[in-house]
Every structure is written in structure tokens, then in C-alpha cells.
Design a protein around this motif. Structure first.
Motif, short mmCIF file in Angstrom:
data_model
loop_
_atom_site.label_atom_id
_atom_site.label_comp_id
_atom_site.label_asym_id
_atom_site.label_seq_id
_atom_site.Cartn_x
_atom_site.Cartn_y
_atom_site.Cartn_z
N ILE A 39 0.84 -1.20 0.00
CA ILE A 39 0.00 0.00 0.00
C ILE A 39 0.88 1.25 0.00
O ILE A 39 0.55 2.26 -0.65
CB ILE A 39 -0.99 0.01 1.19
CG1 ILE A 39 -2.14 0.99 0.91
CG2 ILE A 39 -0.31 0.37 2.50
CD1 ILE A 39 -3.08 0.58 -0.17
N CYS A 40 2.02 1.19 0.70
CA CYS A 40 2.95 2.32 0.69
C CYS A 40 3.55 2.50 -0.71
O CYS A 40 3.72 3.62 -1.19
CB CYS A 40 4.06 2.11 1.71
SG CYS A 40 3.53 2.40 3.42
N ASN A 41 3.86 1.39 -1.36
CA ASN A 41 4.40 1.44 -2.71
C ASN A 41 3.38 2.04 -3.68
O ASN A 41 3.72 2.87 -4.54
CB ASN A 41 4.80 0.04 -3.16
CG ASN A 41 5.49 0.03 -4.52
OD1 ASN A 41 5.11 -0.73 -5.41
ND2 ASN A 41 6.51 0.86 -4.70
N ALA A 42 2.11 1.65 -3.51
CA ALA A 42 1.04 2.18 -4.37
C ALA A 42 0.92 3.69 -4.21
O ALA A 42 0.81 4.44 -5.19
CB ALA A 42 -0.28 1.50 -4.03
N TRP A 43 0.95 4.16 -2.97
CA TRP A 43 0.86 5.60 -2.71
C TRP A 43 2.08 6.34 -3.27
O TRP A 43 1.95 7.41 -3.87
CB TRP A 43 0.75 5.86 -1.20
CG TRP A 43 -0.64 5.82 -0.68
CD1 TRP A 43 -1.26 4.79 -0.05
CD2 TRP A 43 -1.61 6.88 -0.74
NE1 TRP A 43 -2.54 5.13 0.29
CE2 TRP A 43 -2.79 6.41 -0.10
CE3 TRP A 43 -1.60 8.18 -1.23
CZ2 TRP A 43 -3.93 7.18 0.03
CZ3 TRP A 43 -2.74 8.96 -1.10
CH2 TRP A 43 -3.89 8.47 -0.49
N GLU A 44 3.26 5.78 -3.06
CA GLU A 44 4.48 6.47 -3.52
C GLU A 44 4.47 6.65 -5.03
O GLU A 44 4.77 7.74 -5.55
CB GLU A 44 5.72 5.68 -3.10
CG GLU A 44 7.02 6.36 -3.51
CD GLU A 44 8.25 5.70 -2.90
OE1 GLU A 44 9.36 5.94 -3.43
OE2 GLU A 44 8.12 4.96 -1.91
N LEU A 45 4.09 5.61 -5.75
CA LEU A 45 4.05 5.69 -7.21
C LEU A 45 3.00 6.69 -7.69
O LEU A 45 3.23 7.47 -8.61
CB LEU A 45 3.78 4.30 -7.80
CG LEU A 45 4.90 3.27 -7.60
CD1 LEU A 45 4.40 1.87 -7.93
CD2 LEU A 45 6.12 3.62 -8.45
#
Length: 333
Positions: A39-45
Motif C-alpha cells: 500500500i505504501c508502494n502504491a501511494w508512492e508511485l
């Protein structure tokens, strides 16, 4: 769309869907850690794509190191500049969890963080729609946006007996911190609490489950096989509903008409009055499939479900030019 932005957004959605799928798999024991990573990766991208869209490619790189992209924390502070924003606080708490996941996570973290996880899921879908006019429910049924929850009480004595002192203290501190912040912040962008309301009704159309009473039993038991968390089922307030419907109208290029509006800019805008017409005509507030009523305050507040949004938009699409006039005439009869 810029090819870099397109790639970032595509990968962001893949990471988001992977986070949901991983969390909702009953056989996965690594789901808290896995969800926090993805979920953090999704937000960062997504946030990096938004920065590029607003400020250009260089905005996602450090000025003193152009070969290295900025962190998720940097992205958050650049886009959500108010450090009191419940959405920003939610993300920062989940980043903290992701960071300690590389060391040690206990199963109790799920009970602690699930209200934040659920809010984070809804926040992502809303921002994806706001920033890029992309509706994630076109790829993932809206029912799957509700995270599977397995909850049990957290008892301090059990935690202290089960874990070494350092881990037990950290776990209890996290639990106390989040429990303190939920009522203090009191905003669904920070946390969506798990709450089940049961009301007895003789009207089957208003019931989510049914039961019978054994009159001959010495001790009568009532078994409810199904329960619904209406706060998760109906996450959208009126303002958010209007924003989503307007984004759909714009996306599908509908010729929606706001009758009697002389302002050309607002002539094609769906507003709160229009929303109230649909609510009254379809009696949405009386159907818990479409609406949840909060009665904590003197004046009740209402939130609405994806089904309510789908119902309203389906009717708009049938006759976008005349739907408002038709509703007004029907309600006058």
C-alpha cells in the motif's frame, strides 16, 4: 498522458490491488507486513506521478542527487502540506508500521491497524479518482475494497506474557497511541473503526439478516449469521458523493443539464440540491443498503454506499439533460 506518469500509475494500481488481494487471503500469515509494503508502494508511485504531472520530471529527484528519487515521506509533505491532515497522519502511521515490519511484527498489529488500513484503502481510491480521474472499481469490484477482518480483544496481560518486554511495550504503545488518536482526530480519512449495529425490525426489506424465536426453549438464543459494518459499507459523505458523480459525468462526457442555471460554468455541474432530489425520490436514507445514519450528535449525519452512487449515476446516464427536471416534477406530485 506522459509515458512516465502512465507507467507509474499502472504500477501503482497493480501494487494497490496486490495489497488488497494479499490482505484478504485467509492462508497468508504475512498479510499485515505485505499490505503495509504494497500500500505504501502504491501511494508512492501515485504521488510521484502527481508531482510529475504538476511540476515536471525533476520534481521527484533530490536536487543534490539527481540520480535518486525522493521518499514517500517527501512526496506526502509536498502534496499534503497540512501536517494535521487526517489523511497525511494515516499514511505516516502506516509508513511507521512498514518500517518496523523489516524487524518484527506480531499478529496483534492487525487488530491495532485495521481501522487505519481500511481508511487508507478508501483514501487511495478517492485520490486516484481526484488526481487522474481513474476509478479503481473498474478493475476491482467495490466489494473487495472492504478488508477481511479477524478481530479479538487485546489484553495487556496476554501481550506481556506472550512477548519479550521490549516487543510487548512497543505493541502496547502503538495500541494506546492509535486508540487515543481515533476519537481525537475523529475523521474517516484517518481511521474507519470496526463497528456493528444491530437493530430489531419486523420489516424484512430493512433487514440484513433474519432469525426466529424458539418459544419452547428454557433459555432462548438468537443467532445472527450475518453482520454488516455499515461504516465500511457506506463510507462517502454527501460532499464526496457529489465530487465522485461529477468526476464520472466529466469522464463520460455526459451532457448533464442543471436547469434554470444561468452560469455557463455551473450549468453542467451536479450539486447538493440535485443529490437531495435523488435521496428523496429513492428514499435512500431509509434503506441501509444505500445509507448509514450516524446518531452520535444532536443532528444525525448520513453517509452513502457505492450502490447509492451507482444507482444515482445509472439514472443520470439514462437522460442526463432532463433527469433533474423529471425528479422535481415527480416529487411535486
Amino acid at each position: 498522458m506522459n509515458s512516465i506518469i502512465d507507467k507509474l500509475i499502472t504500477k501503482s494500481q497493480e501494487a494497490f490491488i496486490l495489497a488488497i488481494e494479499l490482505y484478504n487471503k485467509p492462508t497468508i500469515k504475512y498479510r499485515v507486513e505485505g499490505f503495509s509494503f504494497f500500500i505504501c508502494n502504491a501511494w508512492e508511485l501515485m504521488l510521484k506521478a502527481n508531482l510529475i504531472n504538476k511540476f515536471g520530471n525533476n520534481s521527484i529527484y533530490y536536487k543534490d542527487n539527481p540520480n535518486r528519487t525522493i521518499t514517500l515521506e517527501n512526496c506526502i509533505s509536498k502534496i499534503f502540506t497540512n501536517n494535521k491532515d487526517p489523511l497525511r497522519i494515516n499514511l505516516e502511521k502506516i509508513i511507521e508500521l512498514r518500517n518496523i515490519s523489516t524487524h518484527f511484527i506480531t499478529e496483534e498489529y492487525e487488530q491495532i491497524y485495521i481501522p487505519l488500513f481500511q481508511a487508507c484503502v478508501i483514501n487511495y481510491t478517492n485520490k486516484l479518482l481526484e488526481f487522474f480521474n481513474i476509478d479503481i472499481t473498474e478493475q476491482l469490484n467495490s466489494n473487495f475494497l472492504t478488508l477481511a477482518v479477524k478481530l479479538s480483544d487485546i489484553k495487556e496481560s496476554d501481550i506481556q506474557a506472550r512477548y519479550p518486554k521490549e516487543i510487548a511495550n512497543r505493541l502496547l504503545k502503538s495500541f494506546a497511541d492509535i486508540n487515543e488518536n481515533i476519537p481525537k482526530i475523529n475523521n474517516s480519512n484517518f481511521a474507519i473503526t470496526i463497528r456493528h449495529d444491530f437493530v430489531l425490525t419486523k420489516d424484512k426489506k430493512h433487514a440484513t439478516t433474519t432469525f426466529s424465536i424458539a418459544k419452547t426453549a428454557e433459555q432462548v438464543a438468537y443467532i445472527l449469521k450475518d453482520s454488516k459494518d455499515m461504516q465500511l459499507s457506506c463510507p462517502y459523505n454527501t460532499k464526496r458523493c457529489i465530487e465522485i458523480i461529477n468526476s464520472w459525468i466529466k469522464k463520460d462526457n455526459l451532457n448533464f443539464i442543471n436547469p434554470n442555471c444561468k452560469n455557463e460554468e455551473k450549468k453542467h455541474t451536479f450539486n447538493s440540491f440535485h443529490f437531495s432530489l435523488f435521496v428523496k425520490f429513492y428514499n435512500l436514507k431509509e434503506n441501509n443498503k444505500y445509507c448509514y445514519k450516524y446518531t452520535r450528535n444532536k443532528q444525525p449525519n448520513y453517509t452513502y454506499s457505492n450502490q447509492a452512487l451507482d444507482l444515482i449515476y445509472t439514472e443520470i446516464k439514462k437522460d442526463p439533460e432532463n433527469i433533474i427536471q423529471s425528479l422535481k416534477k415527480s416529487l411535486k406530485k
